[in-house]
Design an enzyme around this catalytic site. Structure first.
Site, mmCIF file in Angstrom:
data_model
loop_
_atom_site.group_PDB
_atom_site.id
_atom_site.type_symbol
_atom_site.label_atom_id
_atom_site.label_comp_id
_atom_site.label_asym_id
_atom_site.label_seq_id
_atom_site.Cartn_x
_atom_site.Cartn_y
_atom_site.Cartn_z
ATOM 1 N N ALA A 509 6.187 14.526 77.910
ATOM 2 C CA ALA A 509 7.443 14.094 77.514
ATOM 3 C C ALA A 509 7.612 12.507 77.722
ATOM 4 C CB ALA A 509 8.601 14.688 78.561
ATOM 5 N N ARG A 546 11.938 17.841 74.199
ATOM 6 C CA ARG A 546 11.619 16.722 74.946
ATOM 7 C C ARG A 546 10.521 15.931 74.502
ATOM 8 N NH1 ARG A 546 10.221 20.727 77.798
ATOM 9 N NH2 ARG A 546 8.393 20.780 79.294
ATOM 10 N N LYS A 559 -2.271 18.522 72.998
ATOM 11 C CA LYS A 559 -1.187 17.748 73.011
ATOM 12 C C LYS A 559 -1.627 15.994 72.762
ATOM 13 C CE LYS A 559 2.178 19.645 76.390
ATOM 14 N NZ LYS A 559 2.713 19.411 77.805
ATOM 15 N N ASN A 608 1.913 15.724 88.428
ATOM 16 C CA ASN A 608 1.674 15.992 89.832
ATOM 17 C C ASN A 608 1.281 14.934 90.635
ATOM 18 O OD1 ASN A 608 -1.354 16.180 90.145
ATOM 19 N ND2 ASN A 608 -0.818 16.866 87.983
ATOM 20 N N CYS A 663 7.297 33.782 109.048
ATOM 21 C CA CYS A 663 8.305 34.936 109.279
ATOM 22 C C CYS A 663 9.533 34.669 108.490
ATOM 23 C CB CYS A 663 8.345 35.155 110.764
ATOM 24 S SG CYS A 663 9.163 33.739 111.810
#
Length: 897
Positions: A509, A546, A559, A608, A663
């Site tokens: 994008a 987008r 891309k 990222n 847990c």
């Protein structure tokens, strides 16, 4: 194998026309409206009707390799195409999207700013966009409008724009108006945007929109060189349904006093996000049950872990334990003033640069002065003309003097001079920025979600100008496509841009926007220049809403290759190379020292943090400027890293996110983040890691077995058990097997595990210290009774079945997307009755990092498991392999009724 009630898998299901594919035919047509105005229209629905557009059904027959998340259609026509708008749905929600999809928008003025606004609205998926412009394409427009080419010179701007804008989203009806607008024509729209309009006409149109019933959202916006303005008027009483778009804040109650006012304390697991004056509701409280009535109550003295309840609880029952407090989001009504009033009394300006507190009032005068200049002379100030600049300054001085007590002490002639010189130019970066802001404001106006701009916004970027003063000959037009840019920055800077060697990392994008901007600006268009773009991803349907350089016929293609080709079509002079390499240590043979040393600037368009940090370190080492940016829903950030001037991206790190104990996530979740963490872990374990582990074993059985024997630990044992479970006990050979697996997973996750947990720790259980075991933040759970009549239950089974089928290479039948037929298949599954066990150990130690337990006889168990695994392998078809599914690659599809 998986149990069944009765045979019936693989049966053929006839659904009539429910597997239909609605094709959207594009046809050019012309129509004459009631005012005899010629209106060019591109229709996108097969029937040609303009009352509704069909969305969401175009992929209902897909049984290929796409991974799907199921969403049940409510039966209404024109539902949302979740494949295309999955990201928007996550930000806006389904109801907001439906409001948006019913909105008709007018965009007047198809220079750079207007086309950016139209692009964003069409990608967002409004019902229709009408493009209005009476002017023709000039060479001056080429540096800011990505849809124009030199072949369009002399054509009407709106007509030259429509074809390429329509390609962005065939579900949006895009039409044109090429003659003078009348007020009455505005009644056809829910929102109107004007980018090229004088103040007198704007006041007239705005008055009509403000008084119309219902009011028509009106936006006036301009980009003049390095200066921009926005004015919004959404009517005398505009309701914002959701001010910030965030989920309601919640807290887990620890105690409530019997006081007036009552002090409410919450567990210190997470800070409270409440503010004074917020309304909250209570639930699940034991003891003081009077607060569980669902009545919104006002709070005050909000602190990180407590607040005061504006209520007398003296006579309420004594608080015992438990309870959840949840914020009640309230609508907000805004009273917009019409432009005629607001221009005289603008109120508070939206401030975006805290180093320029005095700038908005001055720019408010400057844009009024420019309007008066153009009305007097019939043209904009000429770049570099001191005479025109002084005239604009004089007009500004006169307007300022007429303000009486409200006049400004300093009108900053130097700034007004810059304003005058660039007034005619529409620069692409400014158009892109304001196009994004205005597009977002239109969406707010049509949906009522997020607080709108109220009412004026001014922006300037004079710091972008060259440090050396520009001479008149520097800004003289060269009869090139960059003349508008040259009029602001000068020909010397333009030459530097054209000679630049640029590296763009990522073409999603942000990458698409960057490539478009760079191409229009002429970056890397010189003879020896080069723009390198790399991205290892391929185009998916969800990208199209987008990542605007891609079209539906590009799905499955790289891309970077498609983006590079599209950028070259915007500016044929662009020297661009597309690569499909991930940037990282493993590709330093491709992006070697010579490559980095040859660059002038690097632009990150990554998704990222690790990749960002790597590129940042390379730029730091080679002393290269870096533009860093990112988006998250409706939020974004940018950081410009300049060697020896600013800190680098990796110099400051966000504090590590607090990790919930293992847990808590698996047995005692008490907020949505815990549930999401658990679900993500289960998804990756079942659908990505285990299939990948199976493939690793099948690729080289002897080596894998040897590695497991050598490891001989609990992890090796766990890996072997998961492979055997996948290939033996839970192996799927038909789609009915997948449904059985999914149904049993539901029973295990949401019923059996809860029954075992509450058997081990009953509601009245106590800790070793004698305190109640089920005290905050723990919440006593209840098992879920599965029902095919509950959409969320069937939703889970449908999604899990299709995902499981994908990992085993089993085609998804058409009937699996229809709730009734799917429910019939689910009813065939035999669900064994669950009996809790007394000797089950449930981890409660918050310091535990794994739920697996080591055993002294792991080696013996591993040998036994290997024997089972080898026996299981002998039953598999030749060359059998599974298909691991990455969580990020899951797309969406709608179920039909």
């Amino acid at each position: 194998m998986l149990p069944r009630k009765r045979p019936g898998e693989g049966e053929t299901v006839n659904e009539g026309d429910s597997g239909r594919v609605i094709k959207k035919h594009r046809a050019n047509s012309s129509s004459i409206d009631n005012n005899n105005t010629k209106k060019e229209t591109i229709q996108t629905n097969s029937s040609g009707a303009n009352s509704s557009l069909s969305l969401g059904n175009s992929n209902s027959n897909n049984t290929g390799s796409s991974i799907t998340e199921m969403a049940f259609d409510d039966g209404r026509p024109g539902d949302i195409d979740e494949d295309l708008h999955s990201r928007q749905l996550a930000v806006y929600g389904r109801e907001t999207m439906r409001r948006l999809f019913a909105s008709n928008v007018l965009v007047s003025g198809m220079q750079g700013l207007g086309v950016e606004i139209a692009k964003n609205l069409i990608l967002a998926g409004v019902k229709s966009v009408t493009l209005h412009d009476e002017g023709t394409v000039e060479l001056w427009d080429m540096s800011s409008n990505f849809v124009f080419s030199e072949k369009d010179l002399g054509k009407n701007r709106a007509l030259a724009s429509i074809q390429k804008l329509q390609e962005l989203n065939n579900a949006v009806a895009v039409s044109t108006l090429t003659t003078k607008l009348t007020k009455e024509q505005l009644s056809d729209f829910q929102a109107v945007v004007f980018t090229e309009i004088n103040l007198e006409s704007a006041i007239e149109f705005n008055e009509y929109c403000h008084n119309h019933q219902p009011p028509i959202a009106f936006i006036k916006t301009e980009v003049r060189g390095l200066f921009g303005s926005i004015f919004c008027d959404f009517g005398p009483e505009f309701t914002v349904f959701d001010v910030d778009g965030e989920e309601p804040h919640t807290g887990i109650i620890a105690s409530i006093g019997n006081d007036n006012p009552a002090l409410v304390s919450c567990v210190d697991d997470e800070r409270l996000e409440f503010q004074d004056g917020d309304l909250v509701v209570f639930s699940e409280i034991r003891g003081m049950t009077e607060l569980n009535d669902g009545k919104p109550r006002k709070i005050k003295n909000a602190r990180p872990y407590s607040f005061t309840l504006d209520e007398d609880t003296t006579n309420f029952g004594a608080y015992e334990r438990g309870g959840i407090v949840t914020q009640v989001k309230q609508p907000k009504v805004l009273n917009f003033k019409p432009l005629k009033e607001a221009i005289k009394d603008p109120g508070d300006y939206l401030l975006c640069d805290f180093s320029k507190f005095d700038r908005p009032p001055l720019l408010h005068l400057a844009f009024q002065s420019l309007d008066k200049f153009v009305s007097q002379l019939g043209r904009f100030p000429v770049a570099g003309s001191e005479k025109d600049a002084q005239r604009l300054i004089s007009i500004t001085t006169d307007i300022n003097e007429s303000l009486g007590d409200l006049k400004l002490d300093d009108i900053n002639p130097k700034l007004l001079r810059h304003f005058a010189f660039g007034a005619r130019a529409v620069l692409n970066p400014m158009a892109a920025m304001f196009g994004g802001i205005v597009g977002q404001e239109v969406m707010k106006a049509c949906s009522g979600k997020f607080h709108p701009l109220f009412q004026f916004f001014y922006f300037d970027s004079v710091e972008s100008l060259p440090t050396e003063p520009l001479e008149p000959h520097d800004v003289r037009p060269l009869n090139s496509r960059y003349d508008a840019q040259i009029s602001v920055f000068g020909s010397k800077l333009q030459k530097k841009l054209e000679d630049a060697k640029v590296f763009v990392v990522g073409s999603g994008a942000l990458g698409c926007e960057f490539l478009k901007n760079l191409a229009l600006m002429g970056v890397s268009c010189g003879e020896h220049a080069k723009l390198t773009v790399t991205d290892d991803d391929v185009i998916e349907k969800s990208n199209l809403s987008r990542q605007f350089l891609f079209r539906d016929w590009n799905i499955g293609q790289p891309k970077s290759t498609v983006a590079a080709s599209a950028a070259s079509s915007i500016n044929p002079l662009l020297h661009i190379e597309a690569l499909q390499n991930r940037v990282g240590p493993e590709t330093e043979n491709v992006f070697d020292d010579a490559f980095w040393e040859n660059l002038n600037v690097v632009i990150n368009a990554l998704d990222n943090v690790n990749a960002r940090l790597y590129v940042d370190q390379r730029c730091l080492y080679f002393q290269k400027p870096l533009l860093e940016s990112g988006t998250l829903g409706a939020k974004c950030n940018t950081q410009m890293v300049i060697p020896h001037l600013t800190e680098n991206y990796g110099a400051s790190r966000d504090p590590p996110e607090r990790q919930a104990p293992m847990c808590t996530v698996h047995s005692f979740p008490h907020n949505i983040d815990h549930c999401l963490t658990w679900a993500r872990s289960e998804f990756e374990g079942l659908l990505e890691k285990t299939p990948a582990e199976v493939n690793t074993y099948l690729s080289s059985p002897s080596e894998y077995i040897s590695a497991m024997r050598n490891a001989g630990d609990a992890q090796a044992r766990d890996n072997l058990e998961r492979i055997i479970e996948c290939l033996d006990r839970e192996r799927c050979e038909s789609f009915q097997d997948c449904i059985t697996w999914a149904r049993l997973k539901f029973e295990d996750y949401f019923s059996n595990r809860v029954k075992q947990l509450t058997f081990t720790f009953p509601e009245d259980a106590a800790t070793s210290m004698g305190a109640p075991f089920w005290s905050a933040p723990k919440r006593f759970p209840r098992p879920v009774q599965f029902s095919t009549s509950d959409p969320s239950h069937l939703h889970f089974v449908a999604a899990a079945s299709i995902l499981r089928a994908e990992t085993f290479g089993i085609p998804t039948p058409d009937w699996a997307k229809h709730p009734k037929k799917l429910a019939e298949a689910v009813d065939k599954v035999m669900v064994p009755e669950f009996q809790p066990k007394k000797d089950v150990k449930i981890v409660t130690d918050e310091k535990a990092t794994s739920l697996a337990t080591a055993s002294v006889d792991d080696a013996a168990v591993i040998d036994e498991l290997i024997m089972k695994l080898e026996k299981c392998r002998s039953t598999l078809p030749p060359n059998f392999r599974m298909k691991p599914i990455q969580f990020e690659k899951v797309c969406l599809i709608s179920l039909e009724n």
